[in-house]
Design a protein around this motif. Structure first.
Motif, PDB file in Angstrom:
ATOM      1  N   UNK A 287      13.328  27.580  97.554  1.00 65.15           N
ATOM      2  CA  UNK A 287      11.906  28.305  96.866  1.00 65.15           C
ATOM      3  C   UNK A 287      11.598  27.590  96.313  1.00 65.15           C
ATOM      4  N   UNK A 288      12.404  26.931  94.512  1.00 67.57           N
ATOM      5  CA  UNK A 288      11.681  26.169  93.696  1.00 67.57           C
ATOM      6  C   UNK A 288      11.425  24.830  93.914  1.00 67.57           C
ATOM      7  N   UNK A 289       9.977  24.484  93.020  1.00 61.68           N
ATOM      8  CA  UNK A 289       9.555  23.733  93.854  1.00 61.68           C
ATOM      9  C   UNK A 289       8.255  22.572  92.682  1.00 61.68           C
ATOM     10  N   UNK A 290       8.305  21.536  92.912  1.00 60.66           N
ATOM     11  CA  UNK A 290       7.341  21.219  92.501  1.00 60.66           C
ATOM     12  C   UNK A 290       6.785  20.407  93.189  1.00 60.66           C
TER      13      UNK A 290
ATOM     14  N   UNK B 138       3.510  25.763 101.542  1.00 62.83           N
ATOM     15  CA  UNK B 138       2.929  24.584 100.487  1.00 62.83           C
ATOM     16  C   UNK B 138       1.258  24.195 100.702  1.00 62.83           C
ATOM     17  N   UNK B 139       0.757  24.426 101.734  1.00 62.19           N
ATOM     18  CA  UNK B 139      -0.662  24.136 101.861  1.00 62.19           C
ATOM     19  C   UNK B 139      -1.300  24.036 100.909  1.00 62.19           C
ATOM     20  N   UNK B 140      -1.098  24.769  99.885  1.00 61.05           N
ATOM     21  CA  UNK B 140      -1.953  24.484  98.483  1.00 61.05           C
ATOM     22  C   UNK B 140      -2.044  23.597  97.563  1.00 61.05           C
ATOM     23  N   UNK B 141      -0.977  23.145  97.754  1.00 63.37           N
ATOM     24  CA  UNK B 141       0.000  22.537  97.266  1.00 63.37           C
ATOM     25  C   UNK B 141      -0.350  21.202  97.374  1.00 63.37           C
ATOM     26  N   UNK B 142       0.087  20.760  98.870  1.00 62.21           N
ATOM     27  CA  UNK B 142      -0.737  19.540  99.794  1.00 62.21           C
ATOM     28  C   UNK B 142      -2.306  18.932  99.421  1.00 62.21           C
ATOM     29  N   UNK B 143      -2.369  20.337  99.825  1.00 62.96           N
ATOM     30  CA  UNK B 143      -4.170  19.899  99.822  1.00 62.96           C
ATOM     31  C   UNK B 143      -4.452  19.521  98.599  1.00 62.96           C
ATOM     32  N   UNK B 144      -3.764  19.334  97.383  1.00 70.97           N
ATOM     33  CA  UNK B 144      -4.518  19.088  96.212  1.00 70.97           C
ATOM     34  C   UNK B 144      -3.545  18.149  95.512  1.00 70.97           C
ATOM     35  N   UNK B 145      -2.598  17.298  95.974  1.00 71.38           N
ATOM     36  CA  UNK B 145      -1.903  16.478  96.299  1.00 71.38           C
ATOM     37  C   UNK B 145      -1.956  15.241  97.088  1.00 71.38           C
ATOM     38  N   UNK B 146      -2.271  15.952  98.239  1.00 68.91           N
ATOM     39  CA  UNK B 146      -2.856  14.699  99.105  1.00 68.91           C
ATOM     40  C   UNK B 146      -4.262  14.654  99.321  1.00 68.91           C
TER      41      UNK B 146
ATOM     42  N   UNK C 125       6.666  25.323  90.617  1.00 71.59           N
ATOM     43  CA  UNK C 125       6.189  26.409  91.398  1.00 71.59           C
ATOM     44  C   UNK C 125       7.185  27.673  92.254  1.00 71.59           C
ATOM     45  N   UNK C 126       6.850  27.968  91.900  1.00 73.13           N
ATOM     46  CA  UNK C 126       7.800  29.194  93.516  1.00 73.13           C
ATOM     47  C   UNK C 126       6.985  29.035  94.336  1.00 73.13           C
ATOM     48  N   UNK C 127       8.282  29.339  95.405  1.00 68.72           N
ATOM     49  CA  UNK C 127       7.870  29.991  96.811  1.00 68.72           C
ATOM     50  C   UNK C 127       8.263  31.038  97.355  1.00 68.72           C
ATOM     51  N   UNK C 128       8.049  32.248  97.756  1.00 66.72           N
ATOM     52  CA  UNK C 128       8.758  33.178  98.030  1.00 66.72           C
ATOM     53  C   UNK C 128       9.017  33.271  99.258  1.00 66.72           C
ATOM     54  N   UNK C 129       9.587  32.537 100.512  1.00 57.46           N
ATOM     55  CA  UNK C 129       9.802  32.721 101.612  1.00 57.46           C
ATOM     56  C   UNK C 129      11.666  32.850 101.878  1.00 57.46           C
ATOM     57  N   UNK C 130      11.116  33.097 102.670  1.00 52.41           N
ATOM     58  CA  UNK C 130      13.026  33.751 103.034  1.00 52.41           C
ATOM     59  C   UNK C 130      14.411  32.868 102.519  1.00 52.41           C
TER      60      UNK C 130
ATOM     61  N   UNK D 254       7.784  18.466  96.492  1.00 50.30           N
ATOM     62  CA  UNK D 254       9.850  18.536  96.613  1.00 50.30           C
ATOM     63  C   UNK D 254      10.184  20.183  96.431  1.00 50.30           C
ATOM     64  N   UNK D 255      11.103  20.487  96.530  1.00 49.38           N
ATOM     65  CA  UNK D 255      12.256  21.153  96.210  1.00 49.38           C
ATOM     66  C   UNK D 255      12.704  20.318  95.175  1.00 49.38           C
ATOM     67  N   UNK D 256      13.428  21.791  93.968  1.00 47.70           N
ATOM     68  CA  UNK D 256      14.428  21.288  93.295  1.00 47.70           C
ATOM     69  C   UNK D 256      15.522  22.015  92.808  1.00 47.70           C
TER      70      UNK D 256
END
Length: 214
Positions: free
Chosen positions: A205-208, A32-40, A195-200, A144-146
């Motif tokens: 994994x589906x997020x905004x 999530x870091x890249x997305x948090x860095x952008x919005x925060x 966006x989608x992350x690729x975690x376990x 958030x995840x959706x």
């Protein structure tokens, strides 16, 4: 159940979630870091956070900042206080739910949340509360995840795991259309990125991520 918050800390789930996010937080943060860095980016010196948990987002506040933390799970509080001290952030901890923060009208410049709107009982009421406490021109920044798209394997898995997932993670739902709720919540503008992350944890994994402005 707390009379003030209406939130009951389960004797097993509360401590489990505090321990889980302490251990798994760094792994989740990598995704999530890249997305948090952008919005925060560029947060003001005082920030309201919904569901601060064990302090995953303290790293995005400048040392010397003040975090007004809305966190009803008392099992998280000790870890959150310790994390705030390590980061040099002043912590104003409120044992309340996000639907009823108790904060004054039009008093906050920024409200943030991550992986919280999935767990609240009434996300529409939470968004109305966010609008109430934000000043004109204030921002609500979220990660958030959706729900996945209908007909996809991920959506089928989200549906199949609905009950055990919600029980384990304090009512967390993987099937909420949070993007639709945000766009219909009455903000002046909503800028979000799916966006989608690729975690376990596939249902997660589906997020905004984005910013809503008053």
């Amino acid at each position: 159940m707390s009379v003030t918050t209406g939130f009951e800390v389960h004797r097993a789930r509360g401590p489990f979630n505090a321990a889980f996010f302490s251990v798994m937080g760094p792994v989740i943060e990598l995704s999530l870091r890249r997305h948090k860095q952008r919005v925060f980016a560029g947060l003001p010196s005082t920030v309201v956070e919904l569901g601060s948990g064990v302090g995953a987002n303290l790293r995005y506040l400048r040392p010397g900042s003040t975090l007004i933390a809305i966190e009803p799970n008392s099992a998280m509080h000790g870890r959150l206080r310790a994390a705030a001290e390590r980061r040099g952030v002043r912590l104003d901890l409120r044992d309340r739910v996000a639907e009823r923060t108790g904060l004054p009208d039009a008093d906050a410049d920024a409200v943030i949340s991550s992986l919280v709107l999935c767990t609240v009982k009434d996300p529409a009421a939470v968004l109305a509360e966010v609008r109430r406490v934000l000043r004109p021109g204030g921002t609500f920044r979220f990660v958030e995840h959706v729900a996945a798209r209908n007909g996809t394997p991920t959506r089928a898995l989200q549906r199949a795991l609905r009950r055990p997932w919600a029980w384990t993670f304090e009512g967390c739902s993987c099937e909420r259309d949070l993007a639709g709720l945000l766009r219909g919540a009455g903000f002046a503008a909503v800028d979000l990125e799916p966006y989608r992350i690729h975690g376990p944890f596939i249902p997660f994994n589906t997020q905004i991520a984005g910013v809503a402005r008053t």
